[in-house]
Write a protein that holds these residues in place. Sequence first.
Motif, short mmCIF file in Angstrom:
data_model
loop_
_atom_site.label_atom_id
_atom_site.label_comp_id
_atom_site.label_asym_id
_atom_site.label_seq_id
_atom_site.Cartn_x
_atom_site.Cartn_y
_atom_site.Cartn_z
N THR A 152 0.82 -1.22 0.00
CA THR A 152 0.00 0.00 0.00
C THR A 152 0.86 1.27 0.00
OG1 THR A 152 -0.16 -0.08 2.42
CG2 THR A 152 -1.94 -1.10 1.15
N ARG A 153 2.10 1.16 0.45
CA ARG A 153 2.97 2.35 0.48
C ARG A 153 3.45 2.73 -0.91
NH1 ARG A 153 6.03 0.34 5.84
NH2 ARG A 153 4.44 1.05 7.29
N THR A 154 3.77 1.71 -1.72
CA THR A 154 4.31 2.00 -3.06
C THR A 154 3.26 1.86 -4.16
OG1 THR A 154 4.98 -0.29 -3.45
CG2 THR A 154 6.58 1.15 -2.34
N GLY A 155 2.19 1.14 -3.87
CA GLY A 155 1.17 0.89 -4.89
C GLY A 155 1.56 -0.22 -5.85
N ASN A 156 2.60 -0.97 -5.51
CA ASN A 156 3.08 -2.06 -6.35
C ASN A 156 2.87 -3.42 -5.68
OD1 ASN A 156 4.13 -0.25 -8.32
ND2 ASN A 156 5.93 0.07 -7.02
N THR A 157 2.86 -4.44 -6.51
CA THR A 157 2.84 -5.81 -6.00
C THR A 157 4.29 -6.27 -5.92
OG1 THR A 157 0.69 -6.22 -6.99
CG2 THR A 157 2.00 -8.14 -6.40
N THR A 158 4.69 -6.75 -4.74
CA THR A 158 6.08 -7.15 -4.54
C THR A 158 6.15 -8.54 -3.90
OG1 THR A 158 6.13 -6.09 -2.37
CG2 THR A 158 6.86 -4.77 -4.23
N GLU A 159 7.34 -9.16 -3.99
CA GLU A 159 7.56 -10.44 -3.33
C GLU A 159 7.47 -10.25 -1.81
OE1 GLU A 159 8.17 -13.61 -4.47
OE2 GLU A 159 7.78 -12.89 -6.49
N MET A 160 6.81 -11.18 -1.15
CA MET A 160 6.67 -11.13 0.30
C MET A 160 7.98 -11.62 0.92
SD MET A 160 4.48 -10.56 2.82
CE MET A 160 2.81 -10.98 2.45
N PRO A 161 8.67 -10.77 1.68
CA PRO A 161 9.93 -11.20 2.28
C PRO A 161 9.69 -12.06 3.52
CG PRO A 161 9.42 -8.98 2.98
CD PRO A 161 8.34 -9.38 2.01
N SER A 162 10.73 -12.72 3.98
CA SER A 162 10.64 -13.46 5.24
C SER A 162 10.47 -12.48 6.39
CB SER A 162 11.91 -14.27 5.47
OG SER A 162 12.02 -15.30 4.54
N SER A 163 9.91 -12.98 7.46
CA SER A 163 9.76 -12.22 8.69
C SER A 163 10.91 -12.59 9.62
CB SER A 163 8.42 -12.59 9.33
OG SER A 163 8.42 -12.30 10.70
N PRO A 164 11.24 -11.74 10.57
CA PRO A 164 12.28 -12.13 11.54
C PRO A 164 11.93 -13.41 12.32
CG PRO A 164 11.89 -9.78 11.66
CD PRO A 164 10.83 -10.35 10.75
N ILE A 165 10.63 -13.75 12.38
CA ILE A 165 10.26 -14.98 13.11
C ILE A 165 9.78 -16.09 12.17
CG2 ILE A 165 9.72 -13.73 15.23
CD1 ILE A 165 6.71 -14.24 14.59
N SER A 166 10.02 -15.96 10.86
CA SER A 166 9.64 -17.03 9.92
C SER A 166 10.33 -18.32 10.32
CB SER A 166 10.05 -16.67 8.49
OG SER A 166 9.28 -15.59 8.02
N CYS A 167 9.57 -19.41 10.35
CA CYS A 167 10.12 -20.70 10.74
C CYS A 167 9.28 -21.81 10.12
CB CYS A 167 10.14 -20.84 12.26
SG CYS A 167 10.81 -22.40 12.82
N PRO A 168 9.76 -22.44 9.05
CA PRO A 168 8.98 -23.49 8.38
C PRO A 168 8.55 -24.62 9.31
CG PRO A 168 10.93 -22.95 7.10
CD PRO A 168 11.05 -22.21 8.40
N TRP A 169 9.42 -25.01 10.24
CA TRP A 169 9.08 -26.11 11.15
C TRP A 169 7.89 -25.75 12.03
CZ3 TRP A 169 11.17 -30.75 10.39
CH2 TRP A 169 12.38 -30.82 9.72
N LEU A 170 7.92 -24.57 12.65
CA LEU A 170 6.81 -24.18 13.53
C LEU A 170 5.54 -23.90 12.74
CD1 LEU A 170 8.52 -21.89 16.19
CD2 LEU A 170 7.60 -24.18 16.50
N ALA A 171 5.66 -23.34 11.55
CA ALA A 171 4.48 -23.10 10.72
C ALA A 171 3.83 -24.43 10.34
CB ALA A 171 4.86 -22.30 9.48
N ALA A 172 4.64 -25.40 9.93
CA ALA A 172 4.11 -26.72 9.55
C ALA A 172 3.49 -27.43 10.75
CB ALA A 172 5.22 -27.58 8.94
N TRP A 173 4.15 -27.35 11.90
CA TRP A 173 3.61 -27.99 13.10
C TRP A 173 2.26 -27.37 13.48
CZ3 TRP A 173 1.97 -26.52 17.89
CH2 TRP A 173 1.69 -27.55 18.78
N THR A 174 2.20 -26.05 13.43
CA THR A 174 0.96 -25.36 13.82
C THR A 174 -0.21 -25.77 12.93
OG1 THR A 174 2.25 -23.48 14.63
CG2 THR A 174 -0.08 -23.10 14.23
N THR A 175 -0.02 -25.71 11.62
CA THR A 175 -1.13 -26.08 10.73
C THR A 175 -1.44 -27.56 10.83
OG1 THR A 175 0.38 -26.35 8.87
CG2 THR A 175 -0.70 -24.22 9.08
#
Length: 129
Positions: free
Chosen positions: A74-97
């Motif tokens: 919304t700041r630039t009005g463009n569609t951009t790649e979503m970057p990782s978050s400082p707490i991104s963690c594939p293991w915890l995301a997979a476990w949670t879902t």
Amino acid sequence: MVALNQGASLKIQEGYVVPWLDDTRPFAVYARDMRARRDKHQKGSLPELMLKEMANSAFGKLAQGIQDRKAFDTRTGNTTEMPSSPISCPWLAAWTTGFVRAVISELLAGIPGDCTVLSVTTDGFISDA
């Protein structure tokens, strides 16, 4: 465990053990705080829905940037790649879902055969059981 309880036979082809450093539950305090704050407001009200969104966003941050996704900035009005978050963690995301799906699956498996399930979401299900 859920699949075994429902009569499946399993052949494990590959497995991983993800060790915990200790018994810390990193989101327990946050989840309890968000739940307590939500409970102070009428269900469906703007403050309650805002707090629900805030609580659910913690999971979204766990999974952010794991897969290639684009988002509208919304700041630039463009569609951009979503970057990782400082707490991104594939293991915890997979476990949670996976955990939520396993619990719902186990609950559904316990519904008697003469009952009907109309709808299922991660929040629960609608049934005449």
